[in-house]
Write a protein that holds these residues in place. Sequence first.
Motif, mmCIF file in Angstrom:
data_model
loop_
_atom_site.group_PDB
_atom_site.id
_atom_site.type_symbol
_atom_site.label_atom_id
_atom_site.label_comp_id
_atom_site.label_asym_id
_atom_site.label_seq_id
_atom_site.Cartn_x
_atom_site.Cartn_y
_atom_site.Cartn_z
ATOM 1 N N MET A 130 -96.121 12.546 -47.101
ATOM 2 C CA MET A 130 -96.028 13.216 -45.721
ATOM 3 C C MET A 130 -96.846 12.471 -44.765
ATOM 4 S SD MET A 130 -94.306 16.465 -46.003
ATOM 5 C CE MET A 130 -93.079 15.295 -46.005
ATOM 6 N N THR A 131 -96.303 11.459 -43.921
ATOM 7 C CA THR A 131 -97.313 10.463 -43.289
ATOM 8 C C THR A 131 -96.857 10.450 -41.814
ATOM 9 O OG1 THR A 131 -95.318 8.655 -43.690
ATOM 10 C CG2 THR A 131 -97.151 8.739 -45.144
ATOM 11 N N SER A 132 -96.061 11.642 -41.343
ATOM 12 C CA SER A 132 -95.953 11.553 -39.958
ATOM 13 C C SER A 132 -95.944 12.977 -39.573
ATOM 14 C CB SER A 132 -94.587 10.684 -39.763
ATOM 15 O OG SER A 132 -93.913 11.357 -38.327
ATOM 16 N N PRO A 133 -96.123 13.202 -38.184
ATOM 17 C CA PRO A 133 -96.189 14.342 -37.314
ATOM 18 C C PRO A 133 -94.801 14.819 -37.481
ATOM 19 C CG PRO A 133 -97.417 12.969 -36.071
ATOM 20 C CD PRO A 133 -96.873 12.188 -36.975
ATOM 21 N N GLN A 134 -93.929 13.941 -37.436
ATOM 22 C CA GLN A 134 -92.491 14.317 -37.881
ATOM 23 C C GLN A 134 -91.960 14.912 -39.176
ATOM 24 O OE1 GLN A 134 -90.691 10.754 -36.803
ATOM 25 N NE2 GLN A 134 -91.137 10.851 -34.683
ATOM 26 N N ASP A 135 -92.928 14.919 -39.946
ATOM 27 C CA ASP A 135 -92.579 15.408 -41.604
ATOM 28 C C ASP A 135 -93.142 16.882 -41.309
ATOM 29 O OD1 ASP A 135 -91.778 13.035 -41.755
ATOM 30 O OD2 ASP A 135 -93.878 12.435 -42.837
ATOM 31 N N VAL A 136 -92.538 17.620 -42.082
ATOM 32 C CA VAL A 136 -93.161 18.974 -42.371
ATOM 33 C C VAL A 136 -93.307 19.297 -43.992
ATOM 34 C CG1 VAL A 136 -90.827 19.983 -42.396
ATOM 35 C CG2 VAL A 136 -92.414 21.470 -41.695
ATOM 36 N N GLY A 162 -104.270 18.858 -49.750
ATOM 37 C CA GLY A 162 -103.371 17.898 -49.840
ATOM 38 C C GLY A 162 -102.472 17.936 -48.217
ATOM 39 N N GLY A 163 -102.433 19.395 -47.660
ATOM 40 C CA GLY A 163 -101.975 19.521 -46.416
ATOM 41 C C GLY A 163 -103.020 19.046 -45.358
ATOM 42 N N ARG A 164 -104.105 19.270 -45.381
ATOM 43 C CA ARG A 164 -104.901 18.675 -44.504
ATOM 44 C C ARG A 164 -105.071 17.102 -44.462
ATOM 45 N NH1 ARG A 164 -109.645 22.847 -46.354
ATOM 46 N NH2 ARG A 164 -108.740 24.394 -44.964
ATOM 47 N N LEU A 165 -104.880 16.283 -45.487
ATOM 48 C CA LEU A 165 -104.791 14.960 -45.632
ATOM 49 C C LEU A 165 -103.609 14.349 -45.260
ATOM 50 C CD1 LEU A 165 -106.511 14.375 -49.011
ATOM 51 C CD2 LEU A 165 -107.245 13.601 -46.684
ATOM 52 N N ALA A 166 -102.479 15.183 -45.328
ATOM 53 C CA ALA A 166 -101.039 14.701 -44.970
ATOM 54 C C ALA A 166 -100.872 14.857 -43.171
ATOM 55 C CB ALA A 166 -99.823 15.746 -45.378
ATOM 56 N N LYS A 167 -100.165 14.010 -42.750
ATOM 57 C CA LYS A 167 -100.074 14.019 -41.041
ATOM 58 C C LYS A 167 -98.997 14.786 -40.809
ATOM 59 C CE LYS A 167 -102.175 9.791 -40.220
ATOM 60 N NZ LYS A 167 -102.054 8.587 -41.268
ATOM 61 N N ALA A 168 -98.291 15.622 -41.611
ATOM 62 C CA ALA A 168 -96.972 16.300 -41.502
ATOM 63 C C ALA A 168 -97.549 17.816 -40.686
ATOM 64 C CB ALA A 168 -96.422 16.913 -42.532
ATOM 65 N N SER A 196 -85.532 27.138 -38.940
ATOM 66 C CA SER A 196 -86.427 26.953 -37.516
ATOM 67 C C SER A 196 -85.961 25.461 -37.243
ATOM 68 C CB SER A 196 -87.862 27.011 -37.795
ATOM 69 O OG SER A 196 -88.113 26.080 -38.416
ATOM 70 N N ASP A 197 -85.748 25.448 -35.697
ATOM 71 C CA ASP A 197 -85.534 23.851 -35.103
ATOM 72 C C ASP A 197 -86.776 22.590 -35.608
ATOM 73 O OD1 ASP A 197 -83.484 24.766 -34.092
ATOM 74 O OD2 ASP A 197 -84.455 25.113 -31.858
ATOM 75 N N GLU A 198 -87.641 23.235 -35.890
ATOM 76 C CA GLU A 198 -88.867 22.338 -36.345
ATOM 77 C C GLU A 198 -88.431 21.478 -37.790
ATOM 78 O OE1 GLU A 198 -91.056 25.408 -35.330
ATOM 79 O OE2 GLU A 198 -93.033 24.321 -34.737
ATOM 80 N N VAL A 199 -88.243 22.491 -38.525
ATOM 81 C CA VAL A 199 -87.809 22.019 -39.893
ATOM 82 C C VAL A 199 -86.197 21.401 -39.940
ATOM 83 C CG1 VAL A 199 -87.227 22.696 -42.454
ATOM 84 C CG2 VAL A 199 -89.348 24.060 -40.847
ATOM 85 N N LYS A 200 -85.384 21.881 -39.050
ATOM 86 C CA LYS A 200 -84.241 21.272 -39.251
ATOM 87 C C LYS A 200 -84.210 19.798 -38.590
ATOM 88 C CE LYS A 200 -81.212 24.678 -37.750
ATOM 89 N NZ LYS A 200 -80.595 25.661 -36.921
ATOM 90 N N HIS A 201 -85.045 19.625 -37.684
ATOM 91 C CA HIS A 201 -85.128 18.396 -37.057
ATOM 92 C C HIS A 201 -86.231 17.648 -37.521
ATOM 93 C CE1 HIS A 201 -81.963 19.543 -34.453
ATOM 94 N NE2 HIS A 201 -82.819 20.468 -33.919
#
Length: 396
Positions: free
Chosen positions: A121-127, A141-147, A166-171
Amino acid sequence: MNEKFNFLDEEIEHLKSENRLIKLHILESEQAPVATIDGKKVVNLTSNNYLNLTTHPKVKQAAIQAIEEYGIGTAAVRTIIGTMTMHEELERRLAQFKGTEAAMLTQSGFTANTATCQSLMTSPQDVLISDELNHASIIDGGRLAKAQKKVYRHSDMAHLKEILESDEVKHARRKLLVTDGVFSMDGDICNLPDIVDLCDKHGVITMIDDAHASGVLGEHGHGTVEHFKMQGKVDIQIGTLSKAFAAVGGYVAGPQKLRDYMISTARPFLFSSSQPPSVIATCLAGLDVIENEPERLKKLWDNTRYFKEALTKAGFDTGHSQTPVTPVMVGDSAKAQELSRRLFEEGVFALAIVFPTVARGKERLRTIVTAGHTREDLEFAVEKFVKVGREMGLVK
Ligand code: PMP
């Protein structure tokens, strides 16, 4: 006196006021079903030594032999010169055990979770989607991830569905769902069939933390995936070598390309030294024992059923547990601590778990039986639970 640390006085007082200041209990014998703790011989209901491997003669011998042949440590990280043949052999055996293409060792189950979340999870575009009762290492792990993080109510599939739609997850670019297989405080099992079904529909990678399930759940102890007969359907399985395997370490089991990628990106793998030969040999021997001595798994479950039934029959509330992790619900911090203290006086060790580790009203004693407890040990423990429970007015 070092005055630079005076600010900690206030912090320590704060921890005390929240019941969070920990005093360590000292194990003065081997980790065994009946152990010497804080100077007293007690029936030990607190370790994760599910299959009682801590003292297995073959496992101990494997460690001794490995020290004789390979010394005490690697003095290197895996990617420099800390990989011995046996590290790779254990990875192959763990992949077999989990029914995956490959596995990668880490220094603990904790770092297996943090490393995987951080590497993928390396980008704010990841969830990253997570059950609210997941282990602290998944939260970190979630805190270290950029997602972005999405947390669903514990095992609430309607809420999970809502999040997935939700749209955020969809996209999102990459999507990863993480759940404990067995939840460590309540002993309940995740709803894996529905989770996988929902995630597959939405293109979400599934990752299960089987710390309390490996060596415990399924016909051969392979874990939650085997328990639900869902071999091949879960993308990533995390394991620990510190509970049923009774040593220390963790692993990430999944596709070969996940291992190929993570050995070049997982920070604990890259920057922290590898496990010593004695530990690796112990785990290899532990796998042999799990395979060749199925009676241990049977005994674990016989003991689990006996203990749960006896406590329930006596009037205790054991929550929603489906596994050897059995909470004894008390619902009050002071009472939970008193129950623990008085049981110790009677020769039974079971720790109180209080707010804020669990929600107010959910304070409890957390017990774990192992394959090593005899029926007499458990009868003794139940007798003392009933005695103290009655004295405290918790049961009739
Ligand atoms: N996940 C869960 C659910 C756990 O209970 C634990 C142990 N407390 C871990 C991960 C961490 O495992 P380890 O002790 O091997 O770091």
